[in-house]
Design a protein around this motif. Structure first.
Motif, PDB file in Angstrom:
ATOM      1  N   LEU A 100       0.771  -1.166   0.067  1.00  0.00           N
ATOM      2  CA  LEU A 100      -0.017   0.032   0.060  1.00  0.00           C
ATOM      3  C   LEU A 100       0.953   1.205   0.145  1.00  0.00           C
ATOM      4  CD1 LEU A 100      -3.201   0.506   2.332  1.00  0.00           C
ATOM      5  CD2 LEU A 100      -1.856   2.395   1.422  1.00  0.00           C
ATOM      6  N   HIS A 101       1.060   1.808  -1.108  1.00  0.00           N
ATOM      7  CA  HIS A 101       2.000   2.819  -1.276  1.00  0.00           C
ATOM      8  C   HIS A 101       1.250   4.265  -1.610  1.00  0.00           C
ATOM      9  CE1 HIS A 101       5.502   4.546  -3.946  1.00  0.00           C
ATOM     10  NE2 HIS A 101       5.519   5.259  -2.873  1.00  0.00           N
ATOM     11  N   LEU A 102       1.315   5.228  -0.736  1.00  0.00           N
ATOM     12  CA  LEU A 102       0.305   6.355  -0.705  1.00  0.00           C
ATOM     13  C   LEU A 102       1.324   7.494  -0.595  1.00  0.00           C
ATOM     14  CD1 LEU A 102      -2.496   7.506  -0.396  1.00  0.00           C
ATOM     15  CD2 LEU A 102      -2.044   7.141   2.038  1.00  0.00           C
ATOM     16  N   SER A 103       1.129   8.556  -1.243  1.00  0.00           N
ATOM     17  CA  SER A 103       1.681   9.994  -0.948  1.00  0.00           C
ATOM     18  C   SER A 103       0.610  11.094  -0.321  1.00  0.00           C
ATOM     19  CB  SER A 103       2.204  10.572  -2.178  1.00  0.00           C
ATOM     20  OG  SER A 103       2.489  11.821  -2.182  1.00  0.00           O
ATOM     21  N   LEU A 104       1.005  11.643   0.529  1.00  0.00           N
ATOM     22  CA  LEU A 104      -0.038  12.727   1.124  1.00  0.00           C
ATOM     23  C   LEU A 104       0.259  13.921   0.683  1.00  0.00           C
ATOM     24  CD1 LEU A 104      -0.326  11.420   4.991  1.00  0.00           C
ATOM     25  CD2 LEU A 104      -1.728  10.889   2.944  1.00  0.00           C
ATOM     26  N   SER A 105       0.986  14.360  -0.485  1.00  0.00           N
ATOM     27  CA  SER A 105       1.229  15.450  -1.166  1.00  0.00           C
ATOM     28  C   SER A 105       0.020  15.610  -2.109  1.00  0.00           C
ATOM     29  CB  SER A 105       2.436  15.485  -2.005  1.00  0.00           C
ATOM     30  OG  SER A 105       2.749  16.597  -2.673  1.00  0.00           O
ATOM     31  N   VAL A 106      -1.088  16.049  -1.394  1.00  0.00           N
ATOM     32  CA  VAL A 106      -2.451  16.296  -1.900  1.00  0.00           C
ATOM     33  C   VAL A 106      -2.996  17.548  -1.514  1.00  0.00           C
ATOM     34  CG1 VAL A 106      -2.878  13.844  -1.975  1.00  0.00           C
ATOM     35  CG2 VAL A 106      -3.789  15.153  -0.053  1.00  0.00           C
ATOM     36  N   SER A 107      -3.975  18.096  -2.259  1.00  0.00           N
ATOM     37  CA  SER A 107      -4.600  19.374  -1.802  1.00  0.00           C
ATOM     38  C   SER A 107      -5.101  19.501  -0.704  1.00  0.00           C
ATOM     39  CB  SER A 107      -5.582  19.789  -3.092  1.00  0.00           C
ATOM     40  OG  SER A 107      -6.341  21.001  -2.322  1.00  0.00           O
ATOM     41  N   SER A 108      -4.788  20.466   0.687  1.00  0.00           N
ATOM     42  CA  SER A 108      -4.978  20.105   1.841  1.00  0.00           C
ATOM     43  C   SER A 108      -5.584  21.658   2.443  1.00  0.00           C
ATOM     44  CB  SER A 108      -3.841  19.592   2.611  1.00  0.00           C
ATOM     45  OG  SER A 108      -2.725  20.093   2.397  1.00  0.00           O
ATOM     46  N   THR A 109      -6.263  22.472   1.678  1.00  0.00           N
ATOM     47  CA  THR A 109      -6.506  23.740   1.924  1.00  0.00           C
ATOM     48  C   THR A 109      -7.459  23.779   2.938  1.00  0.00           C
ATOM     49  OG1 THR A 109      -7.874  23.916  -0.103  1.00  0.00           O
ATOM     50  CG2 THR A 109      -5.713  24.798  -0.076  1.00  0.00           C
ATOM     51  N   SER A 111      -9.577  20.656   5.943  1.00  0.00           N
ATOM     52  CA  SER A 111      -9.326  19.204   6.650  1.00  0.00           C
ATOM     53  C   SER A 111     -10.476  18.594   5.728  1.00  0.00           C
ATOM     54  CB  SER A 111      -9.617  19.136   8.027  1.00  0.00           C
ATOM     55  OG  SER A 111     -11.068  19.891   8.389  1.00  0.00           O
ATOM     56  N   GLU A 112     -11.483  19.061   5.355  1.00  0.00           N
ATOM     57  CA  GLU A 112     -12.408  18.096   4.594  1.00  0.00           C
ATOM     58  C   GLU A 112     -11.934  17.845   3.271  1.00  0.00           C
ATOM     59  OE1 GLU A 112     -14.357  20.576   7.553  1.00  0.00           O
ATOM     60  OE2 GLU A 112     -13.272  21.279   5.721  1.00  0.00           O
ATOM     61  N   ARG A 113     -11.273  18.877   2.496  1.00  0.00           N
ATOM     62  CA  ARG A 113     -10.548  18.614   1.202  1.00  0.00           C
ATOM     63  C   ARG A 113      -9.429  17.599   1.529  1.00  0.00           C
ATOM     64  NH1 ARG A 113      -9.858  20.684  -3.863  1.00  0.00           N
ATOM     65  NH2 ARG A 113     -11.292  22.510  -3.231  1.00  0.00           N
ATOM     66  N   LEU A 114      -8.561  17.614   2.481  1.00  0.00           N
ATOM     67  CA  LEU A 114      -7.682  16.560   2.692  1.00  0.00           C
ATOM     68  C   LEU A 114      -8.190  15.216   2.816  1.00  0.00           C
ATOM     69  CD1 LEU A 114      -4.847  15.800   3.598  1.00  0.00           C
ATOM     70  CD2 LEU A 114      -5.287  16.541   5.917  1.00  0.00           C
ATOM     71  N   GLU A 115      -9.367  15.174   3.723  1.00  0.00           N
ATOM     72  CA  GLU A 115     -10.054  13.934   4.068  1.00  0.00           C
ATOM     73  C   GLU A 115     -10.575  13.442   2.692  1.00  0.00           C
ATOM     74  OE1 GLU A 115     -12.952  14.769   6.855  1.00  0.00           O
ATOM     75  OE2 GLU A 115     -11.704  13.848   8.622  1.00  0.00           O
ATOM     76  N   ALA A 116     -11.122  13.940   1.721  1.00  0.00           N
ATOM     77  CA  ALA A 116     -11.764  13.691   0.683  1.00  0.00           C
ATOM     78  C   ALA A 116     -10.408  13.224  -0.320  1.00  0.00           C
ATOM     79  CB  ALA A 116     -12.371  14.850  -0.318  1.00  0.00           C
ATOM     80  N   ASN A 117      -9.461  13.902  -0.320  1.00  0.00           N
ATOM     81  CA  ASN A 117      -8.361  13.406  -1.376  1.00  0.00           C
ATOM     82  C   ASN A 117      -7.479  12.176  -0.730  1.00  0.00           C
ATOM     83  OD1 ASN A 117      -8.724  15.357  -3.264  1.00  0.00           O
ATOM     84  ND2 ASN A 117      -7.361  16.873  -2.167  1.00  0.00           N
ATOM     85  N   ILE A 118      -7.522  12.020   0.422  1.00  0.00           N
ATOM     86  CA  ILE A 118      -6.762  10.706   1.139  1.00  0.00           C
ATOM     87  C   ILE A 118      -7.693   9.567   0.673  1.00  0.00           C
ATOM     88  CG2 ILE A 118      -6.182   9.477   3.088  1.00  0.00           C
ATOM     89  CD1 ILE A 118      -5.305  12.171   4.248  1.00  0.00           C
ATOM     90  N   ILE A 119      -9.187   9.590   0.728  1.00  0.00           N
ATOM     91  CA  ILE A 119      -9.832   8.778   0.542  1.00  0.00           C
ATOM     92  C   ILE A 119      -9.973   8.143  -1.000  1.00  0.00           C
ATOM     93  CG2 ILE A 119     -12.394   8.022   0.544  1.00  0.00           C
ATOM     94  CD1 ILE A 119     -12.859   9.516   2.953  1.00  0.00           C
ATOM     95  N   ALA A 120      -9.902   9.157  -1.798  1.00  0.00           N
ATOM     96  CA  ALA A 120      -9.806   9.158  -3.274  1.00  0.00           C
ATOM     97  C   ALA A 120      -8.587   8.382  -3.702  1.00  0.00           C
ATOM     98  CB  ALA A 120      -9.875  10.560  -4.134  1.00  0.00           C
TER      99      ALA A 120
END
Length: 282
Positions: A100-109, A111-120
């Motif tokens: 399970l290889h994951l990067s958390l370099s996602v849009s995080s402007t 906490s709701e956007r961060l959660e949505a992007n991690i789940i995606a």
């Protein structure tokens, strides 16, 4: 008559620009320059510990390190031919495991956007593994995905998380968002210690540029063993001074000449002085 190429006359390998993966660097049709870090990785994976954290500055090869570890567990052993670890019978020492290889370099402007992007991103991993996983928060989805990977393969999971701190460090100018993102990360990483998840995990490696977010997360990821300042793993990323000549011998003289023309190096300077200068800059 076709002349034979020798190591001395072979054209230099191209530099690995634009963040290629380990598999792309080791492509036999177009191999790129690679500093062999596989002995460090071997020592890391053969230790008595299984949960690690490593911090290094940006552009120090953290993503490549995780990409290399991934290939040890899911890739073709031939990709390691010619490297130190090839003599260790790679897949005998490191049998296959789901990764399970994951990067958390996602849009995080937020906490709701961060959660949505991690789940995606987790959902993409589930789909590629033909798994039907549901969860309305990153931590719940994460835990269920780990267990699903374990149950579907009957093999413990290797977890690799890159840029874990990006959602916090990139939002430092807005402390409210940074703190709310840290709370999301706290819950996310706390799943790795859940009693029903721990038996499903073979190995965990988390990387970032700072330990700050870990301390902001309270106890969310306090099970990770920080090897950032451990001398044993000091060369696991980046270039060591002793690696410069074997890796860049074909480029050092050209660089020295160019720097002399620009007045950065003295006319009497040689390769040693150039390496001293590079070491200082690095």
């Amino acid at each position: 008559m076709v002349s034979q190429m020798t190591p001395e006359t072979m054209p230099p390998k191209l530099l690995p620009l634009n963040d290629p993966t380990f598999a792309e660097i080791r492509n036999p049709d177009k191999p790129l320059l690679y500093a062999d870090k596989t002995q460090y990785i071997y020592e890391l994976l053969r230790s008595n510990l299984k949960n690690f954290f490593l911090s290094r500055p940006r552009r120090f090869g953290k993503s490549l390190l995780l990409s290399t570890i991934k290939e040890l567990f899911v890739g073709d052993p031939k990709i390691f031919e010619g490297l130190w670890i090839a003599g260790e019978e790679v897949h005998y020492v490191f049998p296959r495991h789901p990764v399970l290889h994951l990067s958390l370099s996602v849009s995080s402007t937020s906490s709701e956007r961060l959660e949505a992007n991690i789940i995606a991103n987790l959902s993409d991993i589930a789909k590629k593994s033909n798994l039907d996983v549901m969860g309305d928060s990153p931590d719940i989805y994460f835990g269920r995905l780990i267990k699903a990977l374990y149950e579907s393969t009957n093999s413990k999971v290797v977890i690799l998380v890159d840029e874990y701190d990006a959602p916090v460090t990139r939002m430092m100018e807005d402390q409210k968002i940074a703190k709310s993102n840290a709370k999301v990360l706290h819950d996310f990483f706390a799943i790795l210690k859940a009693p029903d998840v721990v038996p499903c995990i073979h190995f965990t490696m988390v990387t970032g540029i700072t330990r700050y977010a870990l301390t902001s997360m309270d106890s969310g990821a306090n099970h990770l063993n920080d090897i950032s300042l451990n001398p044993k793993y000091g060369g696991i990323c980046g270039f060591l001074r002793d690696e410069l000549v074997p890796l860049f011998a074909d480029r050092l003289e050209t660089t020295l000449s160019e720097l002399k023309i620009k007045g950065i190096m003295k006319p009497s300077d040689g390769q040693k002085q150039l390496i001293d200068k590079i070491h200082f800059w690095y």
